[in-house]
Design a protein around this motif. Structure first.
Motif, short mmCIF file in Angstrom:
data_model
loop_
_atom_site.label_atom_id
_atom_site.label_comp_id
_atom_site.label_asym_id
_atom_site.label_seq_id
_atom_site.Cartn_x
_atom_site.Cartn_y
_atom_site.Cartn_z
N SER A 125 37.15 26.10 48.41
CA SER A 125 36.82 27.24 48.42
C SER A 125 37.69 28.20 49.24
N SER A 126 38.94 27.91 49.25
CA SER A 126 39.98 28.87 50.11
C SER A 126 40.47 30.00 49.29
N VAL A 127 40.60 31.00 50.19
CA VAL A 127 41.15 32.32 49.53
C VAL A 127 42.68 32.56 50.47
N HIS A 128 43.64 32.25 49.56
CA HIS A 128 44.98 32.52 50.04
C HIS A 128 45.79 33.70 49.72
N ALA A 129 46.78 34.12 50.65
CA ALA A 129 47.30 35.62 50.13
C ALA A 129 48.85 35.30 50.39
N TYR A 130 49.50 36.04 49.06
CA TYR A 130 50.99 35.93 49.41
C TYR A 130 51.24 37.45 49.59
N CYS A 131 52.05 37.52 50.67
CA CYS A 131 52.66 38.83 50.98
C CYS A 131 54.02 39.05 50.55
N PRO A 132 54.39 39.86 49.79
CA PRO A 132 55.92 40.16 49.54
C PRO A 132 56.47 40.41 50.64
N SER A 133 56.20 41.18 51.59
CA SER A 133 57.03 41.54 52.67
C SER A 133 57.45 40.40 53.61
N THR A 134 56.76 39.10 53.61
CA THR A 134 57.14 38.19 54.37
C THR A 134 57.49 36.95 53.40
N SER A 135 57.11 36.99 52.13
CA SER A 135 57.30 35.77 51.04
C SER A 135 56.79 34.57 51.68
N SER A 136 55.38 34.84 52.14
CA SER A 136 54.72 33.35 52.70
C SER A 136 53.25 33.56 52.18
N LEU A 139 46.24 31.35 54.61
CA LEU A 139 44.96 31.50 54.33
C LEU A 139 44.36 32.43 55.11
N VAL A 140 43.55 33.52 54.19
CA VAL A 140 42.81 34.50 54.63
C VAL A 140 41.35 34.38 54.84
N GLY A 141 40.72 33.44 54.07
CA GLY A 141 39.33 33.33 54.14
C GLY A 141 38.78 32.05 53.35
N GLN A 142 37.70 31.99 53.21
CA GLN A 142 36.90 30.73 52.52
C GLN A 142 35.67 31.30 51.96
N LEU A 143 35.50 30.92 50.50
CA LEU A 143 34.29 31.09 49.93
C LEU A 143 32.96 30.32 50.53
N PRO A 144 31.89 30.73 50.20
CA PRO A 144 30.77 29.79 50.67
C PRO A 144 30.50 28.39 50.11
N ARG A 145 31.19 28.42 48.83
CA ARG A 145 31.13 27.26 48.26
C ARG A 145 32.37 27.01 47.45
N HIS A 146 32.89 25.56 47.25
CA HIS A 146 33.91 25.38 46.07
C HIS A 146 33.82 25.99 44.92
N LEU A 147 34.73 26.55 44.25
CA LEU A 147 34.69 27.08 42.82
C LEU A 147 36.03 27.13 42.32
N PHE A 148 36.08 27.07 40.94
CA PHE A 148 36.95 27.42 40.10
C PHE A 148 36.69 28.16 38.81
N SER A 149 37.39 28.82 38.02
CA SER A 149 37.29 29.37 36.89
C SER A 149 36.12 30.73 37.16
N CYS A 150 36.24 31.20 38.44
CA CYS A 150 35.36 32.34 38.59
C CYS A 150 36.25 33.50 38.35
N THR A 151 35.58 34.71 38.48
CA THR A 151 36.37 36.11 38.36
C THR A 151 36.19 36.98 39.90
N THR A 152 37.09 37.69 40.09
CA THR A 152 37.27 38.46 41.37
C THR A 152 37.71 39.76 41.23
N THR A 153 37.34 40.71 41.97
CA THR A 153 37.71 42.02 42.22
C THR A 153 37.73 42.27 43.71
#
Length: 186
Positions: A125-136, A139-153
């Protein structure tokens, strides 16, 4: 822009093609550095970012790489003979099979996905961010449930809208979530 995929024998391919709406034609451009299928993508500051996927028809071959290329360079390769160069960004230790990608605040977001194709319980359920300025990766958040093959905007409010997808039992969901994220400072 279409990157990779599977051929008729279900083998991943490295082909990259661009559809030009003015000519109604597809043009081959610089291929991927390796065959890959089931990648997700997003565009940040005119850079096409590709995440995850697999490189052979074996489910254990998931890639833990993010590829990036400037879109203008990619477009030029369809008109010239000189190939553009794909860049490999920081290797990821985040879900790499059927996550979804989005961009927010100049960062690449990888949302949900599976860590291991052979283990349905590896859906996250994780949401990770890659920041080009730090090349790292962060973990920036969690979805309410475990998901794959979803769509985001991403929304103008800075929130992430997550729609559909499948859960750890591979059951399709018809739920929409709005998530607030703790984005790192750039």
């Amino acid at each position: 822009i279409v990157c990779g995929g599977n051929d008729q024998q279900h083998q991943p391919i490295a082909i990259v093609e661009i559809y030009h709406s003015q000519t109604s034609q597809w043009h081959a451009v610089t291929p991927l550095p390796f065959p890959s299928a089931s990648m997700t993508h997003t565009v940040i500051h005119n850079v096409l970012d590709l995440v995850g996927g697999y490189k052979t028809n074996e489910v254990t071959s998931c890639k833990k790489t993010v590829l990036a290329i400037l879109i203008p360079q990619l477009l030029e390769t369809g008109l010239q003979s000189s190939p553009a160069q794909w860049q490999s960004l920081s290797k990821i230790n985040v879900p790499n099979y059927r996550p979804t990608a989005a961009s927010l605040g100049g960062c690449l977001l990888v949302v949900g996905g599976m860590m291991d194709l052979l283990k349905p319980e590896s859906v996250v359920s994780s949401v990770h961010a890659y920041c080009p300025s730090t090349s790292s990766w962060v973990l920036v958040g969690q979805l309410p449930r475990h998901l794959f093959s979803c769509t985001t905007t991403t929304l103008p409010t800075g929130e992430l809208l997550v729609m559909g997808g499948k859960n750890s039992s591979s059951n399709a969901t018809n739920t929409t979530y709005k998530c607030s994220l703790s984005m790192p400072s750039q």
